[in-house]
Design a protein around this motif. Sequence first.
Motif, mmCIF file in Angstrom:
data_model
loop_
_atom_site.group_PDB
_atom_site.id
_atom_site.type_symbol
_atom_site.label_atom_id
_atom_site.label_comp_id
_atom_site.label_asym_id
_atom_site.label_seq_id
_atom_site.Cartn_x
_atom_site.Cartn_y
_atom_site.Cartn_z
ATOM 1 N N UNK A 1 0.772 -1.238 0.000
ATOM 2 C CA UNK A 1 0.000 0.000 0.000
ATOM 3 C C UNK A 1 0.811 1.300 0.000
ATOM 4 N N UNK A 2 1.680 1.498 0.972
ATOM 5 C CA UNK A 2 2.381 2.778 1.042
ATOM 6 C C UNK A 2 3.792 2.720 0.458
ATOM 7 N N UNK A 3 4.178 1.570 -0.086
ATOM 8 C CA UNK A 3 5.520 1.446 -0.650
ATOM 9 C C UNK A 3 5.538 2.030 -2.056
ATOM 10 N N UNK A 4 6.482 2.942 -2.320
ATOM 11 C CA UNK A 4 6.561 3.561 -3.649
ATOM 12 C C UNK A 4 7.478 2.783 -4.574
ATOM 13 N N UNK A 5 8.654 2.405 -4.062
ATOM 14 C CA UNK A 5 9.629 1.728 -4.926
ATOM 15 C C UNK A 5 10.799 1.252 -4.065
ATOM 16 N N UNK A 6 11.761 0.608 -4.709
ATOM 17 C CA UNK A 6 13.059 0.334 -4.087
ATOM 18 C C UNK A 6 14.045 1.327 -4.702
ATOM 19 N N UNK A 7 14.934 1.875 -3.881
ATOM 20 C CA UNK A 7 15.879 2.871 -4.392
ATOM 21 C C UNK A 7 17.296 2.525 -3.941
ATOM 22 N N UNK A 8 18.250 2.627 -4.876
ATOM 23 C CA UNK A 8 19.651 2.359 -4.548
ATOM 24 C C UNK A 8 20.176 3.416 -3.596
ATOM 25 N N UNK A 9 20.801 2.969 -2.508
ATOM 26 C CA UNK A 9 21.322 3.919 -1.510
ATOM 27 C C UNK A 9 22.509 4.699 -2.046
ATOM 28 N N UNK B 1 9.364 -6.668 -7.247
ATOM 29 C CA UNK B 1 10.358 -7.649 -7.666
ATOM 30 C C UNK B 1 11.314 -7.926 -6.518
ATOM 31 N N UNK B 2 12.137 -8.950 -6.697
ATOM 32 C CA UNK B 2 13.169 -9.171 -5.696
ATOM 33 C C UNK B 2 14.529 -8.979 -6.344
ATOM 34 N N UNK B 3 15.377 -8.247 -5.674
ATOM 35 C CA UNK B 3 16.692 -7.914 -6.192
ATOM 36 C C UNK B 3 17.733 -8.174 -5.121
ATOM 37 N N UNK B 4 18.948 -8.459 -5.544
ATOM 38 C CA UNK B 4 20.048 -8.524 -4.588
ATOM 39 C C UNK B 4 20.589 -7.126 -4.321
ATOM 40 N N UNK B 5 20.808 -6.373 -5.389
ATOM 41 C CA UNK B 5 21.354 -5.021 -5.253
ATOM 42 C C UNK B 5 21.166 -4.281 -6.567
ATOM 43 N N UNK B 6 21.618 -3.037 -6.592
ATOM 44 C CA UNK B 6 21.413 -2.169 -7.756
ATOM 45 C C UNK B 6 22.173 -2.689 -8.985
ATOM 46 N N UNK B 7 21.497 -2.672 -10.136
ATOM 47 C CA UNK B 7 22.118 -3.076 -11.402
ATOM 48 C C UNK B 7 23.300 -2.192 -11.779
ATOM 49 N N UNK B 8 23.220 -0.909 -11.420
ATOM 50 C CA UNK B 8 24.208 0.073 -11.860
ATOM 51 C C UNK B 8 25.518 -0.064 -11.090
ATOM 52 N N UNK B 9 25.409 -0.043 -9.749
ATOM 53 C CA UNK B 9 26.635 0.039 -8.948
ATOM 54 C C UNK B 9 26.652 -0.958 -7.789
ATOM 55 N N UNK B 10 25.738 -1.933 -7.807
ATOM 56 C CA UNK B 10 25.669 -2.958 -6.755
ATOM 57 C C UNK B 10 25.365 -2.377 -5.373
ATOM 58 N N UNK B 11 24.889 -1.122 -5.330
ATOM 59 C CA UNK B 11 24.518 -0.526 -4.038
ATOM 60 C C UNK B 11 23.314 -1.248 -3.460
#
Length: 426
Positions: free
Chosen positions: A13-21, A31-41
């Motif tokens: 409900x209140x979750x907007x997205x996952x964001x790389x730190x 979806x399920x992710x291990x870490x960011x595609x760009x920089x593994x953050x």
Amino acid sequence: MLVVLESEVIPMSYVRCLRCKECGAEYPASSTFTSCDEDFGPLEVVYDYEAMRGRVTRASIEAGPRSIWRYRELLPVDWEGAPPPTGHRSGLTPLVRADRLARRLGVDELWVKDDSVNQPTFSYKDRVVAVALARAVECGFDTVGCASTGNLAHSVAAHAAMAGLRAVVMIPHDLEAGKVAAMKAFGAKVVPIEGNYDDVNRLCTEIADRFGWGLVNVNLRPFYTEGAKTFGFEIAEQLGWRLPAHTVLPVAGGTILPKVAKSYRELVTLGLVEDTPARIHGAQAAGCDPVATAVREGKRDFRPQKPKTIAKSIAIGNPADGPYVIEEIRRSGGWADSASDGEIVAAIRLLAETEGIFTEPAGGATLAVAKKLIDSGRIPRDEPICVGITGNGLKTIEALDYDDGRVEREVVGAIPARIEAFAALI
Ligand SMILES: *Cc1c(COP(=O)(O)O)cnc(C)c1O
């Protein structure tokens, strides 16, 4: 990295997205992710606080379940369908006003947040695992697991049993025998690996990839870590909706400390507590203190260590979220220190003798460091202090053998830390 599956669950409900730190790249929360595609953050769950304002209130929380789910709007779970099968006995552990201990330490106001009695497996890990496995069920995983220093595997085994999932847990070969027996009791497949936690963790990244399992601290990590916020939410609520001036927390992989900091910020953002100074201090064992060393030396990054301490549950030499622990300690104006094995055992005994709370070495390290910070003046004696006790002493009876000089006890049947050896076993 590694998109395991696009699930079709209703958006949380209140979750907007996952964001790389690190770089701020955004990903769908479905979806399920291990870490960011760009920089593994690492990925962080982002919420819509505007939409929560006025709807998530002190009263609405107080009227909620007597478990971590009273904070469900601030957790990445979907409550549109059935309630999750996990976590209904987790959380809302006692916040103990520790006056006898306070007198011994020479301070005015001391609180112990007591997760030694958390349910179902007597450590703070029941909070994070309840959230991760609730999400695993939503995502449709049939097998779950983790890389663990003991308590995590214990909790995954119990929660998997509760949710009807298969559990395969990977542990270093030298864990406390009681913890290993307890994992097996829940029907989990326990795989001891030759090496330390960091070896096990590396292998688990490959396992998640190869077998398509939901590993709570690998590809379910963004959801898992959010569960740790409930430790901080409860401290504030149980203090009568205020933040303690000082919170002392153990540091292992680096989940709980930054997440308690996030929980305090969220409560301020939602107007549920006043924005008062809340310093957060980190505690480690001297035999594995990469983060405390970095803080003491004024560095922003840490150097990995090879652990050697009786505090096995926090013996992580290369903590995944170590940099964020350092960042939050600095940002809050806190500090970090470490305690020797002897100091840890003395602190375990002190807490038990003054407050009737029996903790494991992680708790001993935290109390021992709190004492050091008080003695050195980093924590003023007249300000409110909360010490986070995260595990139960009955699970690590061996630790008290330290006084007799016996430290190591090995689990038999370990396999090498290689994916082929693991695949052959499975
Ligand atoms: C896992 C654990 C911690 C903290 O671990 P983080 O990875 O830093 O969140 C603290 N105490 C106990 C007993 C634990 O099992």
